[in-house]
Design an enzyme around this catalytic site. Structure first.
Site, PDB file in Angstrom:
ATOM      1  N   ASN A 212       0.829  -1.215   0.000  1.00  0.00           N
ATOM      2  CA  ASN A 212       0.000   0.000   0.000  1.00  0.00           C
ATOM      3  C   ASN A 212       0.861   1.262   0.000  1.00  0.00           C
ATOM      4  OD1 ASN A 212      -2.392  -1.296  -0.256  1.00  0.00           O
ATOM      5  ND2 ASN A 212      -3.047  -1.062   1.874  1.00  0.00           N
ATOM      6  N   CYS A 264      -8.190   2.426   3.060  1.00  0.00           N
ATOM      7  CA  CYS A 264      -6.908   1.724   3.221  1.00  0.00           C
ATOM      8  C   CYS A 264      -5.682   2.616   3.071  1.00  0.00           C
ATOM      9  CB  CYS A 264      -6.822   0.573   2.225  1.00  0.00           C
ATOM     10  SG  CYS A 264      -7.945  -0.756   2.637  1.00  0.00           S
ATOM     11  N   LYS A 267      -4.870   5.655   5.705  1.00  0.00           N
ATOM     12  CA  LYS A 267      -4.612   5.258   7.103  1.00  0.00           C
ATOM     13  C   LYS A 267      -3.450   4.271   7.188  1.00  0.00           C
ATOM     14  CE  LYS A 267      -7.149   1.078   7.635  1.00  0.00           C
ATOM     15  NZ  LYS A 267      -6.485  -0.160   7.912  1.00  0.00           N
TER      16      LYS A 267
HETATM   17  C1  UDX Z   1      -6.243  -0.359  -2.047  1.00  0.00           C
HETATM   18  C2  UDX Z   1      -5.215  -1.351  -2.631  1.00  0.00           C
HETATM   19  O1  UDX Z   1      -5.182  -1.240  -4.045  1.00  0.00           O
HETATM   20  C3  UDX Z   1      -5.587  -2.758  -2.220  1.00  0.00           C
HETATM   21  O2  UDX Z   1      -4.620  -3.682  -2.699  1.00  0.00           O
HETATM   22  C4  UDX Z   1      -5.658  -2.816  -0.711  1.00  0.00           C
HETATM   23  O3  UDX Z   1      -6.044  -4.098  -0.301  1.00  0.00           O
HETATM   24  C5  UDX Z   1      -6.642  -1.782  -0.193  1.00  0.00           C
HETATM   25  O4  UDX Z   1      -6.304  -0.498  -0.656  1.00  0.00           O
HETATM   26  P1  UDX Z   1      -8.694   0.424  -2.733  1.00  0.00           P
HETATM   27  O5  UDX Z   1      -8.680   1.284  -1.519  1.00  0.00           O
HETATM   28  O6  UDX Z   1      -9.910  -0.380  -3.036  1.00  0.00           O
HETATM   29  O7  UDX Z   1      -7.490  -0.629  -2.668  1.00  0.00           O
HETATM   30  O8  UDX Z   1      -8.462   1.388  -3.968  1.00  0.00           O
HETATM   31  P2  UDX Z   1      -7.403   1.571  -5.157  1.00  0.00           P
HETATM   32  O9  UDX Z   1      -7.991   1.076  -6.395  1.00  0.00           O
HETATM   33  O10 UDX Z   1      -6.069   1.088  -4.769  1.00  0.00           O
HETATM   34  O11 UDX Z   1      -7.391   3.178  -5.232  1.00  0.00           O
HETATM   35  C6  UDX Z   1      -6.996   3.947  -4.101  1.00  0.00           C
HETATM   36  C7  UDX Z   1      -7.119   5.413  -4.365  1.00  0.00           C
HETATM   37  O12 UDX Z   1      -6.105   5.828  -5.266  1.00  0.00           O
HETATM   38  C8  UDX Z   1      -8.437   5.869  -4.991  1.00  0.00           C
HETATM   39  O13 UDX Z   1      -8.870   7.043  -4.318  1.00  0.00           O
HETATM   40  C9  UDX Z   1      -8.083   6.147  -6.426  1.00  0.00           C
HETATM   41  O14 UDX Z   1      -8.921   7.124  -6.985  1.00  0.00           O
HETATM   42  C10 UDX Z   1      -6.652   6.640  -6.294  1.00  0.00           C
HETATM   43  N1  UDX Z   1      -5.829   6.470  -7.498  1.00  0.00           N
HETATM   44  C11 UDX Z   1      -5.579   5.224  -7.985  1.00  0.00           C
HETATM   45  C12 UDX Z   1      -5.293   7.580  -8.132  1.00  0.00           C
HETATM   46  O15 UDX Z   1      -5.482   8.719  -7.687  1.00  0.00           O
HETATM   47  N2  UDX Z   1      -4.510   7.404  -9.238  1.00  0.00           N
HETATM   48  C13 UDX Z   1      -4.248   6.182  -9.753  1.00  0.00           C
HETATM   49  O16 UDX Z   1      -3.532   6.111 -10.766  1.00  0.00           O
HETATM   50  C14 UDX Z   1      -4.808   5.055  -9.109  1.00  0.00           C
END
Ligand code: UDX
Length: 436
Positions: A212, A264, A267
């Site tokens: 993460n 996730c 935090k």
């Molecule tokens: C994340 C991890 O990917 C996952 O492996 C873990 O178990 C939990 O945390 P998640 O919180 O579901 O998963 O979202 P994710 O798809 O990772 O996106 C996280 C944040 O990053 C979102 O707010 C998304 O909008 C942002 N993001 C993602 C960007 O700003 N730019 C990107 O290129 C990709």
């Protein structure tokens, strides 16, 4: 296999349903009676594509049930702990209250040969401490740590067919046995060749937080490049495409915009830093403070761009599209979009917002928020339109239709998801993040 899943939030509800779908006999246990009755009726208490179907199927087979009664764990052999580890109020540390309570509650029902499997994201060192408690109780049960990497919006797919398994197991014979038990749980995915890493507790715990931390760093890296692009007239989306062609870098998680939020990444990087401080590694993990700061600055930047477009935010009518922290989710925990809305309202703007799934969760989190039932209602008569979550339906908006409905043709693309040329052609003054 007979499985119990303690904690039926995002992680646990999906895990319980998917394990039953794979043929196991599963009891999901949670302290929240409402959640238990919803799940028992095959209803998901949150929006997750595909989950209601899996839940309904699994409940109908009789292989999946939910209860508030911890003693129902007694018949299971493998017990997954999937409770939340939120950020502690007033500090960056992870709040382990629910993990500790789950282990304490489970102890009386453990027997010889049982395996307790931690899935929650915890500070490194937690598993060793909990193993001491479980083994000290003398039931003959052991502990494994098996982090979960599911993404919201893809949770079912990520649980049934993950890209890897990580087992943190104790040394010696109990570890061999623990790995065998987990192999039996995950037999379907393992049969397709899913990679598996069997390791110690500390490594397993660190795999999750470092994954993460890496993802958050990648996003903040590109958002830092967006700041540089803003100062120099460069285009960060083209820059991301160009560096992303290098296979060592890769294009994924290089979308500059409003940054990361959710339950996730924010935090977890804070808790990792806090744990680093405890371990005397403050300098080692100090860069995560920058990752967090860059991320939070993007929210301010969207407010600044809006102010630049409308002049004075006081009394300005702003339409907001998107409240969830990312598309295909109704989750507004640490949502960058909702944070921007709060800042705009504080600055005196009148905000009308729409999200395809998160209107309800957003209003529960911010009761003064005004939400409407469609994108068209959100942008009718506004001085500026802000796209803050990149739902497909917002990408697909027809600029000429929007132009006919707004008071002023001004748009902020907070996720760099709009076709800039089309919007400008329709007469819009468009501002993106890190692009001219
Ligand atoms: C994340 C991890 O990917 C996952 O492996 C873990 O178990 C939990 O945390 P998640 O919180 O579901 O998963 O979202 P994710 O798809 O990772 O996106 C996280 C944040 O990053 C979102 O707010 C998304 O909008 C942002 N993001 C993602 C960007 O700003 N730019 C990107 O290129 C990709």
């Amino acid at each position: 296999m007979r499985i119990s899943v303690i904690g039926c939030g995002y992680l646990g509800a999906v895990h319980a349903a998917c394990m039953a779908e794979l043929g196991h006999d599963v009891v999901g246990i949670d302290v929240d009676e409402h959640k238990v009755s919803e799940l028992s009726a095959g209803r998901a208490p949150f929006f997750e594509p595909g989950l209601p179907e899996v839940l309904t199927r699994a409940v109908a087979t009789g292989r999946l049930r939910f209860t508030t009664d911890m003693s129902q764990a007694q018949d299971a052999t493998v017990h997954f702990v999937a409770v939340g580890t939120p950020q502690t109020k007033g500090s960056f540390t992870a709040d382990l209250t629910y993990v500790n309570a789950a282990i304490d509650g489970l102890l009386p029902y453990l027997s010889e040969g049982d395996l307790v499997v931690g899935k929650s994201t915890v500070p490194v060192g937690t598993a060793a401490r909990l193993a001491g408690i479980i083994e000290g109780a003398g039931s003959g049960a052991h502990l494994a740590w098996n982090p979960e990497f599911l993404r919201e919006g893809f949770a079912v797919q990520d649980t049934v067919a993950p890209d890897r398994f990580v087992y943190g197991v104790p040394a010696g014979e109990p570890g061999v046995r623990a790995a065998e038990q987990l192999d039996e749980v995950y037999a379907t995915a393992l049969a397709t060749g899913t990679p598996k890493i069997v390791t110690d507790y500390a490594t397993a715990e660190l795999v999750k937080v470092s994954a993460n931390a890496f993802l958050a760093t990648k996003i903040s890296f590109i958002n830092a490049m967006a700041e540089v692009a803003e100062a120099t007239g460069a285009d960060v989306t083209q820059l991301a495409d160009a560096i992303g062609h290098d296979a060592r870098i890769g294009r994924k998680f290089l979308n500059a915009g409003l940054g990361f939020g959710g339950g996730c990444l924010p935090k977890d990087i804070r808790a990792f830093r806090a744990r680093g401080d405890e371990l005397g590694l403050s300098d080692t993990l100090a860069f995560l403070g920058q990752v967090d700061a860059i991320n939070l600055r993007r929210r301010e930047r969207v407010v600044t761009l809006t102010r630049e477009l409308v002049g004075d935010l006081q009394g300005a009518k702003i339409g907001v599209l998107g409240l969830a922290f990312k598309p295909n989710s109704d989750d507004v925990r640490d949502s960058p979009a909702l944070d921007v809305v709060k800042k705009l309202v504080e600055a005196g703007a009148t905000v009308t917002a729409f999200d395809p799934e998160a209107n309800g969760t957003a209003t529960r989190s911010l009761p003064s928020l005004v939400t409407v039932g469609s994108a068209a209602e959100a942008y009718a008569g506004v001085d500026a339109l802000l796209v803050l979550t990149e739902w497909q339906e917002f990408r697909d908006l027809v600029p000429s239709e929007v132009a006919a409905a707004v008071a002023q043709k001004k748009v902020v693309d907070g996720r760099n998801c709009l076709n800039v040329a089309e919007w400008r052609e329709a007469g819009f003054e468009l501002r993106g993040l890190g692009r001219p």
